[in-house]
Design an enzyme around this catalytic site. Structure first.
Site, short mmCIF file in Angstrom:
data_model
loop_
_atom_site.label_atom_id
_atom_site.label_comp_id
_atom_site.label_asym_id
_atom_site.label_seq_id
_atom_site.Cartn_x
_atom_site.Cartn_y
_atom_site.Cartn_z
CE LYS A 89 48.72 50.44 79.04
NZ LYS A 89 48.70 51.51 80.04
CD GLU A 111 51.59 48.50 70.94
OE1 GLU A 111 51.54 47.38 70.38
OE2 GLU A 111 50.68 48.95 71.67
CB SER A 378 43.47 53.62 84.77
OG SER A 378 44.37 54.70 85.00
C1 LIG Z 1 48.42 52.84 79.82
C2 LIG Z 1 47.69 53.44 80.94
C3 LIG Z 1 46.72 54.44 80.75
C4 LIG Z 1 46.41 55.03 79.40
O1 LIG Z 1 45.91 54.17 78.45
P1 LIG Z 1 44.38 54.09 78.02
O2 LIG Z 1 44.39 53.16 76.88
O3 LIG Z 1 43.93 55.47 77.67
O4 LIG Z 1 43.64 53.57 79.20
C5 LIG Z 1 46.04 54.93 81.84
N1 LIG Z 1 46.31 54.48 83.09
C6 LIG Z 1 47.24 53.53 83.33
C7 LIG Z 1 47.49 53.10 84.73
C8 LIG Z 1 47.98 52.99 82.27
O5 LIG Z 1 48.90 52.06 82.52
#
Ligand SMILES: *Cc1c(COP(=O)(O)O)cnc(C)c1O
Length: 395
Positions: A89, A111, A378
């Site tokens: 993010k 948000e 992610s």
């Molecule tokens: C917020 C988040 C997501 C989901 O959001 P996307 O916009 O689909 O990437 C996935 N993995 C993590 C670690 C997150 O913090």
């Protein structure tokens, strides 16, 4: 494949479905977004922030233990969990906060649901010297205390939202309302590849660094492109960030993994493509979880970051054109994958990322040993320890 026309549509999806009062703000943003990221000064500053502040490039790690245990394809992890603040993010938050600064805005608003985007936005605002106000539902404030504390430590102001279901979708409504009133001074820093044009394209472009790096890294390590890319899909930013650079490489298959919660039949999930249909939410046309009369449904997932009723419009188009396949992992499968990765590789994944790992656990086994999978890790799982404690599977 040219999938982005001037109006911000991806095939029939996307667009700008907002009240008249927001059109001025969106036009100003669109104009700035077309111009500013092309400037050498912006490019240099953004690259430096990604490198020296966020810690990019993140590694592409060959998961040899996991590969061996699954006994099939070679699995690589793109380590977004190692980026500053522990998830992808930050890439988007830094890009947009920098754009806000170049636009002369003094204040950013955001948000947040689980607080992850709020923390990323507050971090980017702190390093760039901007005031930051984060809208958050009161139920989420109660559920996500550590992130509320983080945002406050970072100098942000957390504004409680009492309206509606007191969660993310109401927080988005309040942030949009604020933006309408304060557009002169304020930039709205949206957290995923969602919302009205130009957000879906802009967020994707700021996140596409993930796929650009991964491509270079896999070509160095394997001298060829991967066979599969796998990523979890909440709003859709980490997945489109990985996928985008490979869309033209027709040999590369792509799988997006949504939150299957307690299963599609239970109705308690956030799998928009398996259980939803077309509709409009928060300024964009895409797939949504809605009831017969179009009321937005309550969603459920063990991972807060995948728990949203809509999905980014570009994904709806990539699904329609069959370029990307979408599936889901249930809470149970994600929790199993969470433990599996922790124990086999010594990496505790975010529960969101564990959904992608769950898919890899099914896929790798079925493939021969010369195939290559890249999965987007992610984020890291430290934030989820409170959720894991007390889960049956762990007892
Ligand atoms: C917020 C988040 C997501 C989901 O959001 P996307 O916009 O689909 O990437 C996935 N993995 C993590 C670690 C997150 O913090």
């Amino acid at each position: 494949m040219k999938i982005n026309n001037r109006k911000g549509y991806f095939g029939p999806y996307g667009g700008q479905f907002v009240p008249e009062t927001l059109m001025g703000a969106l036009q100003e943003l669109e104009e700035a977004y077309k111009r500013v990221p092309k400037e050498q000064k912006f490019k240099k500053e953004f690259e430096e922030l990604l490198k020296d502040y966020a810690g990019r490039p993140t590694p592409l790690y060959f998961a040899k233990n996991l590969t061996k245990k699954l006994g099939g394809a070679r699995v690589y992890l793109k380590r977004e969990d190692l980026a500053h603040t522990g998830a992808h993010k930050i890439n988007n938050a830094l890009g947009q906060a920098l754009l806000a600064k170049y636009m002369g805005k003094k204040r950013v608003i955001a948000e947040t649901g689980a607080g992850q985007h709020g923390v990323a936005a507050a971090t980017a605002a702190a390093v760039l010297g901007l005031q930051c106000d984060v809208y958050m539902g009161t139920i989420d404030i109660e559920r996500q205390k550590p992130n509320v504390l983080r945002m406050k430590l970072l100098g942000a102001n957390v504004i409680p939202v009492e309206a509606g279901s007191k969660t993310l979708k109401d927080a988005i409504n309040e942030a949009l309302r604020d933006w309408t009133k304060n557009v002169e001074t304020t930039y709205y820093l949206l957290g995923s590849a969602l919302g009205p044009h130009p957000y879906p394209s802009m967020v994707r472009n700021f996140q596409s660094v993930i796929g650009k790096e991964a491509k270079k890294q896999v070509l160095e390590k394997e001298k060829r492109l991967p066979d599969y890319l796998v990523a979890c899909v909440g709003g859709g930013s980490n997945s489109i960030g990985l996928f985008h650079e490979f869309l033209k490489d027709s040999s590369v298959k792509m799988i997006g993994v949504e939150a299957g919660g307690h299963g599609i039949a239970s109705g308690k999930h956030a799998a928009r493509f398996s259980g939803g249909r077309e509709g409009i939410l928060h300024g964009t046309k895409s797939y949504l979880l809605q009831d017969k009369v179009g009321q937005i449904m309550e969603t459920h997932s063990v991972s807060a970051g995948l728990d949203y009723p809509g999905v980014g419009p570009e994904h709806a188009y990539l699904r329609e054109t069959k370029r990307v396949t979408y599936t889901f992992a249930t809470d149970k499968e994600a929790l199993e994958a969470f433990h599996f990765l922790s124990e086999t590789e010594g990496i505790i994944p975010a529960l969101e990322s564990a959904h992608a790992i769950a898919e890899v656990m099914k896929l790798a086994k079925k493939l021969p040993k010369n195939k290559i999978i890249i999965v987007n890790l992610s984020g890291r799982g430290d934030k989820d320890l409170g959720i894991i404690v007390g889960k049956e599977i762990y007892a």
